[in-house]
Every structure is written in C-alpha cells, then in structure tokens.
Design a protein around this motif. Sequence first.
Motif, PDB file in Angstrom:
ATOM      1  N   LEU A 185       0.830  -1.198   0.000  1.00 39.59           N
ATOM      2  CA  LEU A 185       0.000   0.000   0.000  1.00 39.59           C
ATOM      3  C   LEU A 185       0.871   1.256   0.000  1.00 39.59           C
ATOM      4  O   LEU A 185       0.569   2.248  -0.681  1.00 39.59           O
ATOM      5  CB  LEU A 185      -0.925  -0.003   1.220  1.00 39.59           C
ATOM      6  N   PHE A 186       1.951   1.223   0.775  1.00 36.94           N
ATOM      7  CA  PHE A 186       2.877   2.355   0.815  1.00 36.94           C
ATOM      8  C   PHE A 186       3.496   2.604  -0.558  1.00 36.94           C
ATOM      9  O   PHE A 186       3.584   3.747  -1.019  1.00 36.94           O
ATOM     10  CB  PHE A 186       3.965   2.104   1.856  1.00 36.94           C
ATOM     11  N   TYR A 187       3.934   1.534  -1.233  1.00 34.54           N
ATOM     12  CA  TYR A 187       4.557   1.709  -2.546  1.00 34.54           C
ATOM     13  C   TYR A 187       3.578   2.277  -3.565  1.00 34.54           C
ATOM     14  O   TYR A 187       3.949   3.088  -4.416  1.00 34.54           O
ATOM     15  CB  TYR A 187       5.125   0.376  -3.045  1.00 34.54           C
ATOM     16  N   ARG A 188       2.313   1.864  -3.481  1.00 33.92           N
ATOM     17  CA  ARG A 188       1.311   2.427  -4.394  1.00 33.92           C
ATOM     18  C   ARG A 188       1.088   3.918  -4.096  1.00 33.92           C
ATOM     19  O   ARG A 188       0.948   4.728  -5.017  1.00 33.92           O
ATOM     20  CB  ARG A 188      -0.001   1.639  -4.290  1.00 33.92           C
ATOM     21  N   HIS A 189       1.056   4.248  -2.810  1.00 35.42           N
ATOM     22  CA  HIS A 189       0.901   5.648  -2.399  1.00 35.42           C
ATOM     23  C   HIS A 189       2.105   6.470  -2.874  1.00 35.42           C
ATOM     24  O   HIS A 189       1.950   7.562  -3.434  1.00 35.42           O
ATOM     25  CB  HIS A 189       0.777   5.703  -0.867  1.00 35.42           C
ATOM     26  N   LEU A 190       3.306   5.937  -2.666  1.00 28.47           N
ATOM     27  CA  LEU A 190       4.529   6.624  -3.079  1.00 28.47           C
ATOM     28  C   LEU A 190       4.543   6.855  -4.584  1.00 28.47           C
ATOM     29  O   LEU A 190       4.870   7.958  -5.056  1.00 28.47           O
ATOM     30  CB  LEU A 190       5.743   5.802  -2.655  1.00 28.47           C
ATOM     31  N   ARG A 191       4.175   5.844  -5.333  1.00 26.39           N
ATOM     32  CA  ARG A 191       4.167   5.990  -6.800  1.00 26.39           C
ATOM     33  C   ARG A 191       3.178   7.069  -7.234  1.00 26.39           C
ATOM     34  O   ARG A 191       3.483   7.889  -8.115  1.00 26.39           O
ATOM     35  CB  ARG A 191       3.839   4.657  -7.463  1.00 26.39           C
ATOM     36  N   ALA A 192       1.999   7.081  -6.611  1.00 27.22           N
ATOM     37  CA  ALA A 192       0.987   8.070  -6.980  1.00 27.22           C
ATOM     38  C   ALA A 192       1.501   9.490  -6.737  1.00 27.22           C
ATOM     39  O   ALA A 192       1.312  10.384  -7.577  1.00 27.22           O
ATOM     40  CB  ALA A 192      -0.295   7.828  -6.180  1.00 27.22           C
ATOM     41  N   GLY A 231       2.300   9.783   6.246  1.00 28.39           N
ATOM     42  CA  GLY A 231       1.857  11.129   6.586  1.00 28.39           C
ATOM     43  C   GLY A 231       2.510  12.187   5.720  1.00 28.39           C
ATOM     44  O   GLY A 231       1.862  13.157   5.296  1.00 28.39           O
ATOM     45  N   ILE A 232       3.805  12.022   5.448  1.00 27.48           N
ATOM     46  CA  ILE A 232       4.510  12.956   4.564  1.00 27.48           C
ATOM     47  C   ILE A 232       3.887  12.951   3.174  1.00 27.48           C
ATOM     48  O   ILE A 232       3.636  14.009   2.578  1.00 27.48           O
ATOM     49  CB  ILE A 232       6.005  12.597   4.487  1.00 27.48           C
ATOM     50  N   LEU A 233       3.621  11.767   2.644  1.00 30.22           N
ATOM     51  CA  LEU A 233       3.035  11.671   1.304  1.00 30.22           C
ATOM     52  C   LEU A 233       1.656  12.316   1.259  1.00 30.22           C
ATOM     53  O   LEU A 233       1.314  13.028   0.298  1.00 30.22           O
ATOM     54  CB  LEU A 233       2.946  10.197   0.886  1.00 30.22           C
TER      55      LEU A 233
END
Length: 249
Positions: A185-192, A231-233
């Motif tokens: 989930l984090f990697y998908r958020h980061l990519r977005a 939170g940063i993202l």
Amino acid sequence: MPLSNIRIVLVRPTHPGNIGAAARAMKNMSLRSLYLVAPESYPSPQAMDRAAGAIDLLRDAVICDTLDMALKDCHLVMGTTARQRRIEWPGLEPDGCARRLLDGALEGPVALLFGQERTGLLNTELDRCHFVVTIAADKDFSSLNLACAVQILAYEIYRASQVYPGAHVSDFRDGRPVKGEEMQLFYRHLRAVLEQVGFLDPGNPRLLMRRLARLFNRAGLDHNELNIMRGILTSVQQNLGNLDKNTQE
C-alpha cells in the motif's frame, strides 16, 4: 516457536514431485509451514508419493493464487536466486539467511521464496524480498533442483535454530514490524505522489520503483516509521491540492 513462523513459499512450481520432495525436506528439519503460489499441477498423487512421511505438510499446505496472498502478513522476505540480476539485491550466505529468518520469526511470520524450476524467481517477485540468498555451486552448473535447494536451506535454518540465540530485532525498533500488504500500500501511495509531482513519468518509469523498493526493504521500516512516511506523502498531496485551488482562483 520461531520455526513455526518461518514460511517456505514455492512460487509457480511446475512439477508436483518437487512439491512432495520439498515437503519431506522441510519436515526433516522441523519446518511445517508450506505455501504454494499458483502451482501448475496440484494436488497430485506424484506429490504424495515423493512426500513419503510428510503427507501432513501437503495436507496443511496453503494454496495461494498470488504472491501477495502468500506474503500479506510477512514482515521479512528472503528470495533464492542462482544468477546475477541487472539490479543487485542485498545478498546473504545460507547461514546468514537462516539467522536473519530466525531473528525475524521472533516477531511474526517470515518467508523464504523459491522460484519456478525453469525460471527461478522473476524480478517482480524479487521486488518483494528484503534479501536474496545464493547457494554456492559450480559456476558452470549452478542451478539446483528445487527440492534440493529447499533441503539445503532448511538444514541451515534447523542448524541455526539449535545454536543461535537470536538478536531480538525488537530491541532497536520503536514499533511493530511492517507487514507485506502494508508495504505494498505504501509503494502504491509513493508511486501516486511521485507521478503527481512529476518525478516519475508513468509512460517511462524505468527502474525507479524497483530501486526505491530495494531501498525501503533494506531500511526495514517499523510501523511508526511507515506512518511517518505515509503522513509525509499525504501532506504533499494536500499541499498540491491547495496549489491547484490557488492557481484556479
């Protein structure tokens, strides 16, 4: 018990006999948790024949359609490979791999991946791994039979479990380890977010996300650290939204 938290995962196995032989190798070394990802032919009488006295492991094996399903609650993943890759993953010797798995198993489920007999693990499957392990062999003939590879690493795990006290990874973590599904989930958020800020071109992503996954896997985030990153993202996305509003006004 740490050994009960160590999951042997066979990814896309094609030969049912290898599944049975791997189960026997595991039971020899007190490992009981067998996961099969998209097996080509299973259940199979051939697997039962090769398992000999390890029929119970085959009966209790968890069959998964995808690797995500097999790893969703694992916080540490090791992958086996016999060949060099374009991007190098952090590597361990078999004995070091065994000790790391035992350390991780003190905190929850961990996994050791074995790839398909013909191809080994694909790069997309290695993306899920924190470390890779290679069994030393003749450089001109280094590809081991699947069940043989399971036997060698299962032996190293069992041997380490008899003599290794464990490093108690939790001693230097603030929070619980991060599960595999949470990292995805984090990697998908980061990519977005990277696409939103223009740092990642979705039409030509190159190897950016693979390199970032390798970086974060190497760091070994705990749950508190993951929450900080998420939170940063989220803050970046909110500020981007405010910029868009101000531009429109």
